[in-house]
Enzyme design. Structure first.
Site, short mmCIF file in Angstrom:
data_model
loop_
_atom_site.label_atom_id
_atom_site.label_comp_id
_atom_site.label_asym_id
_atom_site.label_seq_id
_atom_site.Cartn_x
_atom_site.Cartn_y
_atom_site.Cartn_z
CG ASP A 46 -2.21 0.54 1.20
OD1 ASP A 46 -2.66 1.34 -0.12
OD2 ASP A 46 -3.06 0.49 1.94
CG ASP A 47 -0.37 4.93 0.35
OD1 ASP A 47 -1.19 4.26 -0.71
OD2 ASP A 47 -0.61 5.74 0.93
CB CYS A 85 -6.56 2.77 -1.93
SG CYS A 85 -5.06 3.15 -1.03
CG HIS A 139 -9.95 0.65 -0.67
ND1 HIS A 139 -8.85 1.12 -0.06
CD2 HIS A 139 -11.08 1.11 -0.05
CE1 HIS A 139 -9.21 2.05 0.54
NE2 HIS A 139 -10.39 2.02 0.68
CG ASP A 335 -2.21 0.97 -3.35
OD1 ASP A 335 -1.03 1.39 -3.28
OD2 ASP A 335 -3.07 1.04 -2.65
CG HIS A 336 -1.14 4.67 -5.25
ND1 HIS A 336 -0.68 5.30 -4.04
CD2 HIS A 336 -2.51 4.26 -5.14
CE1 HIS A 336 -1.69 5.09 -3.05
NE2 HIS A 336 -2.90 4.32 -3.52
#
Ligand SMILES: *[C@@H]1O[C@H](CO)[C@@H](O)[C@H](O)[C@H]1NC(C)=O
Ligand SMILES: *[C@@H]1O[C@H](CO)[C@@H](O)[C@H](O)[C@H]1NC(C)=O
Ligand SMILES: *[C@@H]1O[C@H](CO)[C@@H](O)[C@H](O)[C@H]1NC(C)=O
Ligand SMILES: *[C@@H]1O[C@H](CO)[C@@H](O)[C@H](O)[C@H]1NC(C)=O
Ligand SMILES: *[C@@H]1O[C@H](CO)[C@@H](O)[C@H](O)[C@H]1NC(C)=O
Ligand SMILES: *[C@@H]1O[C@H](CO)[C@@H](O)[C@H](O)[C@H]1NC(C)=O
Ligand SMILES: *[C@@H]1O[C@H](CO)[C@@H](O)[C@H](O)[C@H]1NC(C)=O
Length: 551
Positions: A46-47, A85, A139, A335-336
């Site tokens: 995540d992130d 997300c 998510h 995710d990014h």
């Protein structure tokens, strides 16, 4: 349960070092039984921006992820389709772009709102795999129907760590000795509720499932979604020691760039809600954050990454101990990204490289690395506290531009399942198709109808991203506008040479972008401006470019 089809691979010009192991794989493929099918371990972070040793980061200690990279093919230029997300996850898990999932916020479930699109795990499940979800894969909430898309995607109920519920509560001991809901949250493991943290629990559950799979007759697809380094930075405090504050630099470009259109800026509202940030009384929307606190945010992000790395290390070491490394594909991504002060921003929610670029690597047994010999481990656990852990062979890299939306066809192809056909336009009525590319040529896998995408010049490869805004100037909901409030969509393309973005009028009722209604533009050249601080949109001949913005 239907048996999976045999892997449809054929060998094509493989390199010498792979030759011997390929022979054994080929014969395994001829066996055509579930026992010979390749398992998949998909790790989604995540992130996580590519602040990792294997991506050339000199400060961050990530020896276990680096070790995975050394046995993988690593994509240097992989991009998410939207830097937030739920839209990113729904996009890559269905293999469709946000304009097809119609999810730009958190508030709809694609199966009822856009189309009944198949997902990666669903495709594996329907092909005889046991599919399992641990931690944050979909998510949570409406965007996955409050069930992580069960039962369609998963063989049994997804696992969520019990200690997840404390993530946003007052569990961070402040300098006053009291507990706060802070952004910076290094914790003493003896002091936290339940004596554990979500990612640690997820690793334990994933290992437990792998042990069960040892005796399973069907192959498995296990997705493990880690929470860190998502905010708050809640991690075991010893990881802070890896990053003494005096060694932490600021972002190289900590100012909001002069030529940045106001619509492109996002005011990073979510960190402002944390108690320690609130106490700083930072001006909205531009800040800045005091420099000593900027250093502390960066320190805690990097410490969270090293903590995450130890979880990945434990998981991969267990996979190795269970002798599953010779028949399990491992894919690792995020995710990014996340801006750590670049352009004066502290969040995702933009079209810059720093938030759209993600780590992406694939380990394929016998293809990206030789199979381990008897008693040998490919993934022994490596401690980030051990300085010798830094030395790591870098594995194979490619700089070609790729997109997360290509994960679906690539994983299907690598496992020998049917690769979904290309989507027609529009494709709302088609349940199984792909908008991304099969990245099979990077694995020397023969592809009977190789994508025309790959025939041309690598300079022509494009990664598409987009981000919605409610207004031309930054306001309270610019980071995460709800669908009905979206007035502008920033469509962005990244090539090996440049990033080009146009912010155009958008009608959320009709899902229509109006490319004649250009609110602002951005153009950055990679060679001369790699950090994207000097917008040269106005100086350029950009009349023809908007046509190429539609994928
Ligand atoms: C959507 O797809 C799932 C999985 O294939 C199927 O079970 C379900 O019936 C479909 N729903 C609709 C409305 O077509
Ligand atoms: C979403 O979940 C609800 C409640 O469990 C269920 O009734 C509904 O059928 C689900 N939607 C789809 C499309 O499966
Ligand atoms: C901090 O920087 C100093 C000077 O460059 C270096 O000697 C030291 O190893 C660094 N500490 C860590 C933990 O990276
Ligand atoms: C580009 O031109 C627009 C319209 O004239 C102007 O508002 C904007 O400030 C200019 N941007 C830059 C970076 O010069
Ligand atoms: C917060 O900052 C504003 C100006 O930016 C100032 O007027 C106000 O007094 C400050 N509040 C506190 C509690 O420091
Ligand atoms: C993988 O290793 C295990 C244990 O060493 C062995 O039983 C199995 O046959 C191997 N599988 C493949 C595909 O090589
Ligand atoms: C698109 O934008 C142009 C320029 O603002 C405007 O004239 C046109 O009416 C818009 N088209 C639609 C369908 O809204």
């Amino acid at each position: 349960m239907p048996r999976p089809p045999p892997p449809a691979w054929h060998l094509l010009g493989f390199s010498l070092f792979l030759a011997s192991v390929c022979v054994s794989l080929e014969s395994a493929a001829q066996g055509n039984s579930a026992a010979d099918a390749l398992n998949v371990l998909l790790i989604i972070v995540d992130d996580l921006r590519p602040s990792l040793g294997c991506y050339g980061d000199k400060l961050v200690r990530s020896p276990n992820i680096d070790q995975l990279a050394s046995h993988s093919i690593l994509f240097q230029n992989a991009f998410a389709q939207q830097a937030v997300c739920a839209p990113s996850r729904v996009s890559f898990l269905t293999g469709r772009r946000p304009d097809t999932t119609r999810l730009y916020d958190f508030n709809s479930y694609w199966r009822v709102h856009a189309g009944n699109f198949s997902t990666i795990p669903q495709h594996f499940k329907e092909n005889g795999y046991m599919t399992m979800s641990v931690g944050k894969v979909f998510h949570p909430g409406i965007s996955s129907n409050h069930s992580d898309d069960s039962p369609y995607s998963w063989s049994f109920a997804p696992y969520h760590p019990s200690s997840e519920k404390y993530e946003n509560t007052k569990t961070c001991r402040g300098e006053d000795g009291e507990l706060h809901a802070n952004l910076l949250c290094p914790v003493d493991m003896a002091d936290v509720p339940e004596g554990t943290l979500p990612d640690k629990q997820s690793t334990e559950e994933a290992i437990r499932l792998l042990e069960k799979m040892k005796t399973s007759t069907s192959p498995f697809f296990l997705a493990v979604g880690y929470h860190k380094p998502h905010i708050p930075f809640r991690y075991p405090k010893e990881f802070q020691k890896l990053y003494p504050l005096e060694n932490i630099t600021l972002a190289p470009d900590p100012q909001v760039p002069d030529g940045l259109p106001r619509v492109a800026y996002n005011p990073w509202m979510d960190i402002r809600e944390r108690e320690d940030v609130q106490a700083l009384n930072i001006s909205v929307p531009y800040g800045p954050i005091p420099v000593d606190f900027q250093r502390k945010i960066r320190q805690s992000y990097f410490a969270s990454v090293s903590y995450l790395d130890t979880q990945v290390g434990r998981l991969l070491s267990a996979l190795d101990d269970l002798h599953l490394v010779n028949n399990t594909i491992i894919a690792f991504t995020s995710d990014h990204g996340w801006a750590l002060g670049e352009h004066g921003e502290w969040a995702k929610y933009s079209n810059f490289d720093v938030t759209t670029r993600v780590p992406l690597m694939f380990y394929v047994p016998g293809r990206t690395a030789s199979l381990p010999g008897a008693g040998e481990k490919l993934f022994p656990y490596r401690s980030p506290f051990d300085p010798t852990s830094e030395l790591m062979d870098s594995g194979r890299h490619t700089e070609d531009l790729v997109e997360l939306v290509s994960l679906f066809p690539t994983l299907a192809g690598l496992a020998g399942l049917q690769v979904p056909p290309r989507c027609p336009i529009p494709s709302f009525h088609v349940e199984l198709c792909r908008e991304g590319q099969k990245l099979l040529k990077y694995f020397q896998l023969h592809d009977s109808e190789e994508d025309p995408y790959f025939h041309g010049n690598p300079r022509d490869l494009i990664a598409y991203s987009q981000y919605p805004r409610p207004a031309d100037s930054p306001q309270w909901n610019s980071d995460k506008p709800n669908l009905k409030d979206i007035k502008i969509m920033g469509y962005s393309i990244r090539t090996i040479d440049y990033r080009y973005t146009v912010w155009v009028g958008f009608n959320p009722g009709e899902f229509l972008a109006n490319f004649s209604d250009i609110h602002a533009g951005e153009l950055y050249f990679v060679d001369s401006d790699p950090l994207q601080d000097h917008n040269v949109y106005n100086d350029s001949q950009h009349g023809e470019l908007p046509q190429s913005l539609k994928p």
